[in-house]
Design an enzyme around this catalytic site. Sequence first.
Site, PDB file in Angstrom:
ATOM      1  N   LYS A 152       4.842  -9.568  -2.951  1.00 14.89           N
ATOM      2  CA  LYS A 152       4.925  -8.988  -1.139  1.00 14.89           C
ATOM      3  C   LYS A 152       3.927  -8.777  -0.202  1.00 14.89           C
ATOM      4  O   LYS A 152       4.413  -9.096   0.788  1.00 14.89           O
ATOM      5  CB  LYS A 152       4.217  -6.916  -1.603  1.00 14.89           C
ATOM      6  CG  LYS A 152       5.281  -6.283  -2.438  1.00 14.89           C
ATOM      7  CD  LYS A 152       4.692  -4.719  -2.958  1.00 14.89           C
ATOM      8  CE  LYS A 152       5.140  -4.516  -4.244  1.00 14.89           C
ATOM      9  NZ  LYS A 152       5.220  -3.084  -4.177  1.00 14.89           N
ATOM     10  N   GLN A 170      -0.189   0.084  -5.772  1.00 10.96           N
ATOM     11  CA  GLN A 170       1.204  -0.461  -6.566  1.00 10.96           C
ATOM     12  C   GLN A 170       0.527   0.479  -8.032  1.00 10.96           C
ATOM     13  O   GLN A 170      -0.081   0.769  -8.611  1.00 10.96           O
ATOM     14  CB  GLN A 170       0.033  -1.682  -7.480  1.00 10.96           C
ATOM     15  CG  GLN A 170       1.663  -1.925  -8.081  1.00 10.96           C
ATOM     16  CD  GLN A 170       3.295  -2.980  -7.614  1.00 10.96           C
ATOM     17  OE1 GLN A 170       3.257  -3.075  -6.554  1.00 10.96           O
ATOM     18  NE2 GLN A 170       3.780  -2.778  -8.480  1.00 10.96           N
ATOM     19  N   ASP A 218       5.675   3.725   0.939  1.00  8.36           N
ATOM     20  CA  ASP A 218       6.145   3.761   0.128  1.00  8.36           C
ATOM     21  C   ASP A 218       7.459   4.951  -0.375  1.00  8.36           C
ATOM     22  O   ASP A 218       8.764   5.005  -0.769  1.00  8.36           O
ATOM     23  CB  ASP A 218       5.185   4.303  -1.395  1.00  8.36           C
ATOM     24  CG  ASP A 218       5.542   2.815  -2.611  1.00  8.36           C
ATOM     25  OD1 ASP A 218       6.551   1.791  -2.690  1.00  8.36           O
ATOM     26  OD2 ASP A 218       4.553   2.476  -2.845  1.00  8.36           O
TER      27      ASP A 218
END
Length: 297
Positions: free
Chosen positions: A55, A99, A122
């Site tokens: 990422k 995460q 997100d």
Amino acid sequence: MSQATIIDGNAVATEVRNAVAQGVAALKQAGGPTPGLAVVLVGADPASQVYVRNKNKRAAEVGMNSFEHFLPAETTQDEMMALVERLNLDPQVHGILVQLPLPKQIDAQMVLESIHPAKDVDGFHPFNVGRLVTGGPALIPCTPLGCLLLLKRQLGSLSGLRAIVVGRSNIVGKPMAQLLLRESATVTIAHSRTRDLPGECRRADIVVAAVGHPEMVKGDWIKPGATVIDVGINRVPAAEPGKTRLVGDVAYAEAAAVAGAITPVPGGVGPMTISMLLRNALEACCRIHDQPFTEVV
Ligand code: NDP
């Protein structure tokens, strides 16, 4: 032999990244800030570390600043909340991604709700979830947003089409269903208690499978010509002893013989997720700095 069009997620994901890179360059050229993405990983799971590094590598490739925070597995709730608070206040950071999963001593929902909604790339904060449902600008979860882009590329308008989303997680199933509804599809959400799942799928013009069970959706569940989006990523034993391979939630060969179009695994939905994350980070940066955001592709 496969009759379905294979939807090339790698190609669309590359196109999105290139467009994000252009957007970042234009923002900087106009004297604006450099978008910054912070990724937080708790614990030393090697697969997650690779994923987080990937990422950050992609963020750097599109001209963004990237910040990695690798925390030990024994990190406490208070330490985690303190880091999120620092990132919320850091003017160089426009997107924060924690995460998942988090170790059991940390309340994941509490952490996700502590991320400032404007930096919630997100799209898991209740503010953004609410905005997705009620309308208005929102940061939207990356995987379903990527699925939607693939569907619109394939089908154009989704208005009036019957869609089924198999799976109702907060990360994939529920936001996917909301996005399809926003596009005026007629949406069914299926889950582990759904009766006659094959029959429900057979009525659908669009099938999105997000269950986490290898090859569960069979070819004879698919209406001829339907578009199939396979979100599943499952590692199963390969023919060669000791080796593994990735399969989706759809029995690909069977489904491809019936469907009009289908995403492969790997190479379908998977590559879209990081590209949409970068898109979200650009959008977050533009909105935080009152700059215009135009859809990247
Ligand atoms: P979850 O485990 O959170 O949710 C799975 C959903 O599937 C649940 O709603 C569950 O129903 C439903 N389900 C389970 N068994 C059945 C069944 N037999 N029939 C019908 N529905 C069933 O998974 P996620 O949504 O997080 O992920 C789904 C898949 O997508 C996984 O393979 C995951 O690896 C993959 N994924 C891929 C991403 C990508 O980037 N491509 C990103 C995120 C996920 P119930 O609610 O009733 O239990």
